[in-house]
Design an enzyme around this catalytic site. Sequence first.
Site, PDB file in Angstrom:
ATOM      1  N   ASP A   1      11.004  -9.298   9.334  1.00  0.00           N
ATOM      2  CA  ASP A   1      11.430  -8.429   8.236  1.00  0.00           C
ATOM      3  C   ASP A   1      12.256  -7.268   8.782  1.00  0.00           C
ATOM      4  OD1 ASP A   1      11.755  -7.576   5.656  1.00  0.00           O
ATOM      5  OD2 ASP A   1       9.793  -6.649   5.481  1.00  0.00           O
TER       6      ASP A   1
ATOM      7  N   GLY B   1       0.810  -1.205   0.000  1.00  0.00           N
ATOM      8  CA  GLY B   1       0.000   0.000   0.000  1.00  0.00           C
ATOM      9  C   GLY B   1       0.843   1.255   0.000  1.00  0.00           C
TER      10      GLY B   1
END
Length: 993
Positions: free
Chosen positions: A812, A700
């Site tokens: 991550d 996004g």
Amino acid sequence: MPPSFFLFFCLLLLSLLANMSMTLSLNQEVVNLIEAKSALTDPNKILSDWNPADDTPCHWTGITCGGGGGSNTVTSIDLPSASLAGSFPIAFCRLPSLSTLSLPNNSLRSTIPATISACRNLTFLDLSANYLDGLIPPTLSDIPNLLFLDFQENSLSGEVPATFGKFRRLETLNLTNNLLNGSFPVILTNVTSLKQVALAYNNFIPGPVPPHLGNLSNIEHLWLSSCGFIGAIPDTFSQLKKLSNLELSYNSLAGGFPSIVFQLGNLYQLELYNNSFSGELPKKGWSNLRALRRIDLSLNSFTGTIPVELCKLPLSSLGLSDNNLKGLIPESLAKSPNLYDLRLFDNSLIGPIPSDLGKVSPLMTLDLSFNKLFGEIPRSLCEAGELIDLVLIGNSFSGELPASLAECKSLQRVRVSKNKFSGEVPVGIWGLPHVYLLDLAENLFSGSVLLLSGGGVNLSSITISGNGFSGGLPAEIGSLSNLVELLASDNNLTGGLPDSLFKLKHLVTLDLSGNVLSGRIPVEIEYLKQLNELDLANNKFTGEIPNRIGNLPVLNYLDLSGNSFYGNIPSGLASLMLNKLNLSDNRLSGEIPSVFHKDVYRDSFLGNPDLCGGFSLHCVENNQSKSRHNLWLLRFIFVFSGAVLVIGVVWFVFKYHSIKKTNQGVSISKWRSFHKLGFSETEIIHLLNEHNVIGSGASGKVYRADLSNGESVAVKKLWKTSDGQKDEFESEVETLGKIRHKNIVRLWCCFNSGNSRLLVYEYMAKGSLGDVLHSTKGRSLEWSMRVKIVLDAAEGLSYLHHDCLPPIVHRDVKSNNILLDEDYGARIADFGVAKFIKLANQGSESMSVIAGSRGYLAPEYAYTLHVNEKSDIYSFGVVILELVTGRKPVDPTFGERDLVTWVQMTVNKKGRDHVVDPELEYESKEQIYRVLDIGLLCINSIPMNRPAMRTVVNLLQESAVDALWTKRLSDVEFLNEKLSKVSEFQIGAVRLG
């Protein structure tokens, strides 16, 4: 009274008295245990069944009772990994029969009390992996029957007490990974009962290996890596007749390999890698080591040839990598019936691989990379059916790949790039069930790429660049659901892009440059949401560049040069955050979008004569000639604008109220806040426009919203997922909604309704660490600021791993997910792929897909998909290397290597100074070296030997404030301080991968 009745009465009375005594004893044990419980913090409620109302504690969690003569008292307390916090509970020592006390991997703090000697009956004491600090109490030797003592992975300092020489029964002593900084404890050589001694990775004052170690006549395992030793191995080691495991790595031992070691007749494992040995390997004396099974002399400077006598031993593992060895690989190696691990990479060996290698041995790992070997691959390598890793990069092997490899179902890695192999690749290799990395690049292979339907399901990386493959990309490629990387440049591939290619939702890198591919780029390209690099240069593609490429949220490398694309540059490209753009040598026309009018894109549009604007000057005259022609259009605009003004205003007002009503009606029921807010959902929604976009995430866009109260927030707007799995929105809400920490980015609130899914965070004014470090701003990032940033980030990760229940693995960790506030305070962000780890598992959890970023993935996780906190620690180590070197994790200057490999090799061969960021020229090199060493510890290839995050925090804090580090790490051979490797003493025999 009859005598028999009197005797019966006496026995009954004695029994009652014994029962009363035992009851009183048990009741007192309950009191002692409850007292100990009250001194501990128990966040996981492990001790919830410790009930003071019970008559006996024998059924309580962690408690074992026993004893002879009908007694039943507490003999053992075993509470590993229970998250217990507080000081050492001395009340345990009031248990009269306690022989085993095991509290590893908890959060016990402060010092070990001297009164611990009150535990008089202990035989087993394990307080490893806690937060214990201060001095080791000298009173421990007053425990007369102690057999096992383990204090590893704490922060104990000072000397090993001289009283330890008084132990008479101690068999195991483990003090590894502490901060002990006195002289090496020679006094321990008086304890002849010792069988296992581990003092590795401490800061002992540099000195020679004590010859008195030869007095340890019962020693079997001796682990003294990184203990500050200099000089040679003493001849007295020949007296250690029972020694089976000797590890002296990461010291500063010098001189030739000592011949006296050859007399260790019962030696099982010898590991002396990364020292300063030089000269040739001894040619004789190896036959005396009749029990030798494992030998690792890697990372030294040995010359000459591999001794034939050594290779005649029944070895199971031989590691001679990263030396200067030359000559042939002895044929006798192939006759070893136990050989499963052979690593000879980074030498100057010549000749063929022994023809029968693998025929009689269960070969699992073969790495001969970067030598001068030639010839064909023996067909027998996988005859035992256990070969996992075949790595032959950078030699001159030729011929075809043997068909027997196509039947080797155990294979997981095949890396044969940079050789002279030719012919067609055996069909079965493309479909091996467990292969996750297939690297055939830079050879002379030909034929088609024949992916098998239903095969190769674990393939994550396919590298076939620089060959002569022909034909089209097979439609079966869409079945490789785990494919992350497809590198097929510089072949003779033809045809178009198959529709199935766009089903690869985890694909990160697609390089098809330098082929003969044709046709158009399908609009379905937008389905590759994880695509980071797209290179289709130098093919025969045509048509217009799809505008939908702009919908790829993380694309930052786009090269479409050398094709026949025509039409305008699509406006969608302007929404991408591209580090590299190349559209040169096509047939594009029209205006170059203003977003590309920057120096970084100066050469991106060459060879398109019909393009105008930007750095093109040829169309200025055309624009001037058109200006007069367009005057009538300007007049018309003024007239027309007046005509539509009224209609436009009416329509705008109507639409505004309609949207406002819709937004308010939906968001009120879907808005969820996690903090007290000074703004409304309506205000946030109306600030989401393209002018406020500050970046793109993996799924996004991110907006900056300046609120009416003067504050700013960051708003992440996520796309709706197409499948039913829990997506990034739910992951972030589940994670950030439950945690609070100064170094974790705050999630103010969230909004979920239909296609509007918003996450509202605190705004971080300086952006991400990656953006700052790898831009021109990085030059102003002083070392003190870098240390502050890395320490903040470490504390945030430590909170996730050790203070959250259940623990959270980020999955991550990278510099772009570390955000900086106005004062360069760091916060961990982006929890879209974070994972709660089940406490019951206590191990790694397997994920269905790869999560993480290239260059940061731990070796065991990138393709095996096993998740635990050690994966985060590896990624954090890469961030530390970024801060020290100023380089990105993946850089073209590294070639096939990444930052981790480059740093390790450069440090080993040239020293630490050759990897430090030149912008830090005038900073404190000693402190930089200390932080670098911590980073090297974190990237250890063996997960078990990476430190816990709380240990990393302690080390970073100490590196920032403790001047004693300068003395501790002054020797050049302490480059790899705290780097560790697996010892059989710790975890038994481990086959390295």
